[in-house]
Design a protein around this motif. Structure first.
Motif, PDB file in Angstrom:
ATOM      1  N   THR A 170       1.027  -1.202  -0.197  1.00 65.71           N
ATOM      2  CA  THR A 170       0.129   0.179   0.089  1.00 65.71           C
ATOM      3  C   THR A 170       1.054   1.475   0.012  1.00 65.71           C
ATOM      4  O   THR A 170       1.891   1.166   0.136  1.00 65.71           O
ATOM      5  CB  THR A 170      -1.169   0.017   1.286  1.00 65.71           C
ATOM      6  N   LYS A 171       0.132   2.282  -0.227  1.00 67.41           N
ATOM      7  CA  LYS A 171       1.157   3.716   0.044  1.00 67.41           C
ATOM      8  C   LYS A 171       1.448   3.920   1.325  1.00 67.41           C
ATOM      9  O   LYS A 171       2.436   4.354   1.406  1.00 67.41           O
ATOM     10  CB  LYS A 171       0.155   4.735  -0.967  1.00 67.41           C
ATOM     11  N   ALA A 172       0.563   3.476   2.051  1.00 70.04           N
ATOM     12  CA  ALA A 172       0.947   3.855   3.456  1.00 70.04           C
ATOM     13  C   ALA A 172       2.396   3.095   4.033  1.00 70.04           C
ATOM     14  O   ALA A 172       2.974   3.564   4.577  1.00 70.04           O
ATOM     15  CB  ALA A 172      -0.081   3.406   4.535  1.00 70.04           C
ATOM     16  N   GLU A 173       2.285   1.996   3.476  1.00 70.59           N
ATOM     17  CA  GLU A 173       3.354   1.009   3.561  1.00 70.59           C
ATOM     18  C   GLU A 173       4.663   1.363   3.044  1.00 70.59           C
ATOM     19  O   GLU A 173       5.618   1.600   3.620  1.00 70.59           O
ATOM     20  CB  GLU A 173       3.108  -0.546   3.340  1.00 70.59           C
ATOM     21  N   ILE A 174       4.511   1.994   1.921  1.00 69.76           N
ATOM     22  CA  ILE A 174       5.665   2.600   1.283  1.00 69.76           C
ATOM     23  C   ILE A 174       6.037   3.884   1.804  1.00 69.76           C
ATOM     24  O   ILE A 174       7.414   3.978   2.150  1.00 69.76           O
ATOM     25  CB  ILE A 174       5.268   3.008  -0.167  1.00 69.76           C
ATOM     26  N   LEU A 175       5.398   4.861   2.161  1.00 72.53           N
ATOM     27  CA  LEU A 175       5.654   5.870   2.941  1.00 72.53           C
ATOM     28  C   LEU A 175       6.316   5.670   4.221  1.00 72.53           C
ATOM     29  O   LEU A 175       7.190   6.273   4.357  1.00 72.53           O
ATOM     30  CB  LEU A 175       4.289   6.747   3.202  1.00 72.53           C
ATOM     31  N   ARG A 176       5.945   4.733   4.766  1.00 71.99           N
ATOM     32  CA  ARG A 176       6.515   4.503   6.299  1.00 71.99           C
ATOM     33  C   ARG A 176       7.655   3.811   6.061  1.00 71.99           C
ATOM     34  O   ARG A 176       8.635   4.182   6.780  1.00 71.99           O
ATOM     35  CB  ARG A 176       5.572   3.413   6.761  1.00 71.99           C
ATOM     36  N   SER A 177       8.011   3.004   5.046  1.00 65.48           N
ATOM     37  CA  SER A 177       9.105   2.312   4.831  1.00 65.48           C
ATOM     38  C   SER A 177      10.549   3.211   4.048  1.00 65.48           C
ATOM     39  O   SER A 177      11.733   3.027   4.352  1.00 65.48           O
ATOM     40  CB  SER A 177       9.230   0.938   4.304  1.00 65.48           C
ATOM     41  N   GLU A 211       3.123  -2.962 -11.473  1.00 70.48           N
ATOM     42  CA  GLU A 211       1.660  -2.859 -11.581  1.00 70.48           C
ATOM     43  C   GLU A 211       0.905  -2.094 -10.798  1.00 70.48           C
ATOM     44  O   GLU A 211       1.488  -2.068  -9.517  1.00 70.48           O
ATOM     45  CB  GLU A 211       0.923  -4.300 -11.539  1.00 70.48           C
ATOM     46  N   THR A 212      -0.053  -1.083 -11.028  1.00 76.14           N
ATOM     47  CA  THR A 212      -0.786  -0.199 -10.245  1.00 76.14           C
ATOM     48  C   THR A 212      -2.080  -1.129  -9.948  1.00 76.14           C
ATOM     49  O   THR A 212      -2.909  -1.442 -10.764  1.00 76.14           O
ATOM     50  CB  THR A 212      -1.093   1.255 -11.013  1.00 76.14           C
ATOM     51  N   ILE A 213      -2.327  -1.240  -8.566  1.00 80.35           N
ATOM     52  CA  ILE A 213      -3.510  -1.666  -8.141  1.00 80.35           C
ATOM     53  C   ILE A 213      -4.293  -0.661  -7.550  1.00 80.35           C
ATOM     54  O   ILE A 213      -4.246   0.019  -6.484  1.00 80.35           O
ATOM     55  CB  ILE A 213      -3.351  -2.689  -6.953  1.00 80.35           C
ATOM     56  N   ARG A 214      -5.272  -0.311  -8.454  1.00 82.61           N
ATOM     57  CA  ARG A 214      -6.298   0.789  -8.179  1.00 82.61           C
ATOM     58  C   ARG A 214      -6.846   0.943  -6.894  1.00 82.61           C
ATOM     59  O   ARG A 214      -7.227  -0.026  -6.303  1.00 82.61           O
ATOM     60  CB  ARG A 214      -7.505   1.103  -9.248  1.00 82.61           C
ATOM     61  N   GLY A 215      -6.591   1.920  -6.054  1.00 84.68           N
ATOM     62  CA  GLY A 215      -7.092   2.173  -4.920  1.00 84.68           C
ATOM     63  C   GLY A 215      -6.393   1.317  -3.732  1.00 84.68           C
ATOM     64  O   GLY A 215      -6.770   1.415  -2.439  1.00 84.68           O
ATOM     65  N   VAL A 216      -5.586   0.628  -3.938  1.00 85.10           N
ATOM     66  CA  VAL A 216      -4.608  -0.160  -2.996  1.00 85.10           C
ATOM     67  C   VAL A 216      -3.159   0.262  -2.832  1.00 85.10           C
ATOM     68  O   VAL A 216      -2.550   0.806  -2.226  1.00 85.10           O
ATOM     69  CB  VAL A 216      -4.657  -1.649  -3.197  1.00 85.10           C
ATOM     70  N   GLY A 217      -2.508  -0.104  -4.092  1.00 86.31           N
ATOM     71  CA  GLY A 217      -0.998   0.335  -4.010  1.00 86.31           C
ATOM     72  C   GLY A 217      -0.354  -0.089  -5.370  1.00 86.31           C
ATOM     73  O   GLY A 217      -0.878  -0.153  -6.560  1.00 86.31           O
ATOM     74  N   TYR A 218       0.744  -0.924  -4.825  1.00 85.55           N
ATOM     75  CA  TYR A 218       1.395  -1.088  -6.419  1.00 85.55           C
ATOM     76  C   TYR A 218       1.930  -2.679  -6.159  1.00 85.55           C
ATOM     77  O   TYR A 218       2.249  -3.079  -4.991  1.00 85.55           O
ATOM     78  CB  TYR A 218       2.616  -0.180  -6.578  1.00 85.55           C
ATOM     79  N   ARG A 219       2.554  -3.399  -6.951  1.00 86.01           N
ATOM     80  CA  ARG A 219       3.061  -4.603  -7.006  1.00 86.01           C
ATOM     81  C   ARG A 219       4.357  -4.918  -8.021  1.00 86.01           C
ATOM     82  O   ARG A 219       4.104  -4.487  -9.337  1.00 86.01           O
ATOM     83  CB  ARG A 219       2.097  -5.922  -6.999  1.00 86.01           C
ATOM     84  N   LEU A 220       5.168  -5.247  -7.903  1.00 84.00           N
ATOM     85  CA  LEU A 220       6.345  -5.352  -8.639  1.00 84.00           C
ATOM     86  C   LEU A 220       6.352  -7.049  -8.825  1.00 84.00           C
ATOM     87  O   LEU A 220       6.429  -7.990  -7.935  1.00 84.00           O
ATOM     88  CB  LEU A 220       7.808  -5.102  -8.215  1.00 84.00           C
ATOM     89  N   HIS A 221       6.477  -7.390 -10.344  1.00 86.87           N
ATOM     90  CA  HIS A 221       6.335  -8.780 -10.879  1.00 86.87           C
ATOM     91  C   HIS A 221       7.816  -9.242 -10.736  1.00 86.87           C
ATOM     92  O   HIS A 221       8.674  -8.637 -11.272  1.00 86.87           O
ATOM     93  CB  HIS A 221       5.525  -8.928 -12.026  1.00 86.87           C
TER      94      HIS A 221
END
Length: 248
Positions: A170-177, A211-221
């Motif tokens: 999530t964006k929150a996890e990314i911001l925090r880390s 990948e952008t997961i709309r409304g959630v965050g991101y995923r790197l494949h």
């Protein structure tokens, strides 16, 4: 529990060995880097205690080589150097803990017990996702062998995504880390930096990793895919041909 201690200060190493033996450990000593590496790579130990400054091979070289050989025995580094970069280098190369000489024997025992409880899970020191490669120790990123230059923030974001590859973050996890817990700016900054990363790690290589997961965050494949062809989506007429005659 069996411990290998590699330290060229013979009197210090013998004194420490006697103390550990009195606590019930089985301790083998080596006094140079080459011998220490050979023992650590070919025999079974529960914990390795490595001094950094050693003849032959230093402690950094030993732990790097062990991790390269996929030897995951927990490593406690010892050093008379207490700089934060010395400790950072040790951890980046694959060490599990770090003590600065002189140290308390009681603290050493506590650290050893903690490492023994933790065990030796596999922890590769380099990160990969498809043909994307990141070396935390060297802060070096390549794709298909081509070096990629990133800013510190871009690098931190990519490292975080690669450590959580195939997982939606999530964006929150990314911001925090990647930023910090006290960042109070707009979280749209993440979208900006995701865009920066895509232009560096994907666009030049015709790939699509993040990948952008709309409304959630991101995923790197973990697997690399080619960039989707969006021409038809933007212009449906682009795929149509005239019913007869030549195209104009």
């Amino acid at each position: 529990m069996r411990i290998l201690m590699v330290d060229d200060e013979i009197r210090f190493a013998e004194t420490l060995r006697r103390g550990l033996v009195a606590e019930g450990f089985v301790v083998e000593l080596a006094h140079d880097g080459h011998t220490g590496l050979e023992l650590a790579a070919t025999q079974q130990f529960d914990v390795l205690i490595l001094d950094i400054m050693l003849p032959g091979k230093n402690g950094y070289e030993i732990v790097r080589e062990l991790r390269r050989r996929q030897v995951w025995t927990p490593v406690l580094m010892l050093s008379a150097k207490d700089g934060e970069y010395d400790q950072a280098d040790a951890f980046d190369l694959g060490a599990d803990d770090y003590l600065t000489k002189p140290f308390s024997f009681v603290i050493l025992l506590a650290r050893l017990r903690a490492l023994l409880r933790r065990g030796a899970p596999e922890r590769p020191t380099t990160l990969t996702a498809g043909d994307l490669y990141l070396d935390p120790a060297q802060r070096h990123v390549t794709r298909t062998g081509t070096p990629i230059t990133l800013t510190p923030r871009e690098y931190g974001l990519l490292e975080y995504l690669m450590r959580h590859k195939n997982t939606v973050v999530t964006k929150a996890e990314i911001l925090r880390s990647v930023w910090d817990a006290h960042y109070d700016g707009d979280d749209n900054v993440i979208e900006v930096y995701i865009g920066y990363l895509r232009r560096k790690i994907d666009t030049p290589f015709g790939t699509h990793s993040i990948e952008t997961i709309r409304g959630v965050g991101y995923r790197l494949h973990d697997t690399t895919t080619t960039q989707p062809d969006t021409t038809a989506a933007r212009n449906p007429q682009a795929t149509l041909r005239p019913a007869s005659g030549k195209a104009t």
